[in-house]
Design an enzyme around this catalytic site. Sequence first.
Site, mmCIF file in Angstrom:
data_model
loop_
_atom_site.group_PDB
_atom_site.id
_atom_site.type_symbol
_atom_site.label_atom_id
_atom_site.label_comp_id
_atom_site.label_asym_id
_atom_site.label_seq_id
_atom_site.Cartn_x
_atom_site.Cartn_y
_atom_site.Cartn_z
ATOM 1 N N ILE A 102 0.841 -1.187 0.000
ATOM 2 C CA ILE A 102 0.000 0.000 0.000
ATOM 3 C C ILE A 102 0.882 1.245 0.000
ATOM 4 C CG2 ILE A 102 -0.207 -0.062 2.540
ATOM 5 C CD1 ILE A 102 -3.082 1.046 2.215
ATOM 6 N N CYS A 103 0.383 2.305 -0.629
ATOM 7 C CA CYS A 103 1.041 3.608 -0.627
ATOM 8 C C CYS A 103 2.448 3.515 -1.209
ATOM 9 C CB CYS A 103 1.030 4.165 0.802
ATOM 10 S SG CYS A 103 1.579 5.862 0.977
ATOM 11 N N GLY A 104 3.438 4.051 -0.525
ATOM 12 C CA GLY A 104 4.803 4.095 -1.048
ATOM 13 C C GLY A 104 5.407 2.748 -1.349
ATOM 14 N N THR A 106 4.068 0.504 -3.022
ATOM 15 C CA THR A 106 3.800 0.185 -4.423
ATOM 16 C C THR A 106 4.898 0.745 -5.323
ATOM 17 O OG1 THR A 106 2.413 2.165 -4.770
ATOM 18 C CG2 THR A 106 1.308 0.142 -4.031
ATOM 19 N N ALA A 153 -2.819 -0.937 -3.147
ATOM 20 C CA ALA A 153 -3.794 0.098 -2.795
ATOM 21 C C ALA A 153 -3.066 1.409 -2.569
ATOM 22 C CB ALA A 153 -4.577 -0.295 -1.546
#
Length: 202
Positions: A102-104, A106, A153
């Site tokens: 999720i977030c960074g 990714t 996400a």
Amino acid sequence: MTPKPVHLAVYDTYADWETGHATAHLARAGYEIRTLGPSAQPVRSIGGLRVLPDLALDDVRPEDSSLLILPGADLWDTSDALAPFARKARAFLDAGVPVAAICGATAGLAREGLLDGRDHTSAVSFYLAATGYAGGDRYRDTDAVTDGNLVTAGPTEPVAFAREIFGLLGVYEGEVLDAWYRLFHDSDAEAYAVLEKAGALG
């Protein structure tokens, strides 16, 4: 049969709000949550929480895990310090063990080439494009995406992130999974009755 543990990566500046829904309900479903750090030394979240990892990154094997969860962190975008976690994600996926980012995180997977051939999402498409990865045509502008054994996400979607994890692991399914999401994302009171009837509230 007791499931294998879920491994939650923790590192300095990790975003502590992004994985709480997932880990809390996985624990209620019988999964042991084990924290995984760069080493055995304490780390501190972006919210200031001090965490002593259960394991160092080098000590975990995909075959001993049900899932690797990678939260966002400032370090994903400011240094290469977390690149070993992306490489560990590759080892998990190669072994057929799920990974959820999720977030960074990714962006870390994008730099590792793990999103080039998989549908995925993140904070916004141009955030990942800045990594120079080759998977832009597989970007999906939605709350969370599951492609095979990989969940992705953006930072504003911890509930959708958890929903995808639960569906992938079979923790909740069908009507119950939908009700869980509606309760925690939309505050839908009618969903509570569905979860209570299914015994999914702990």
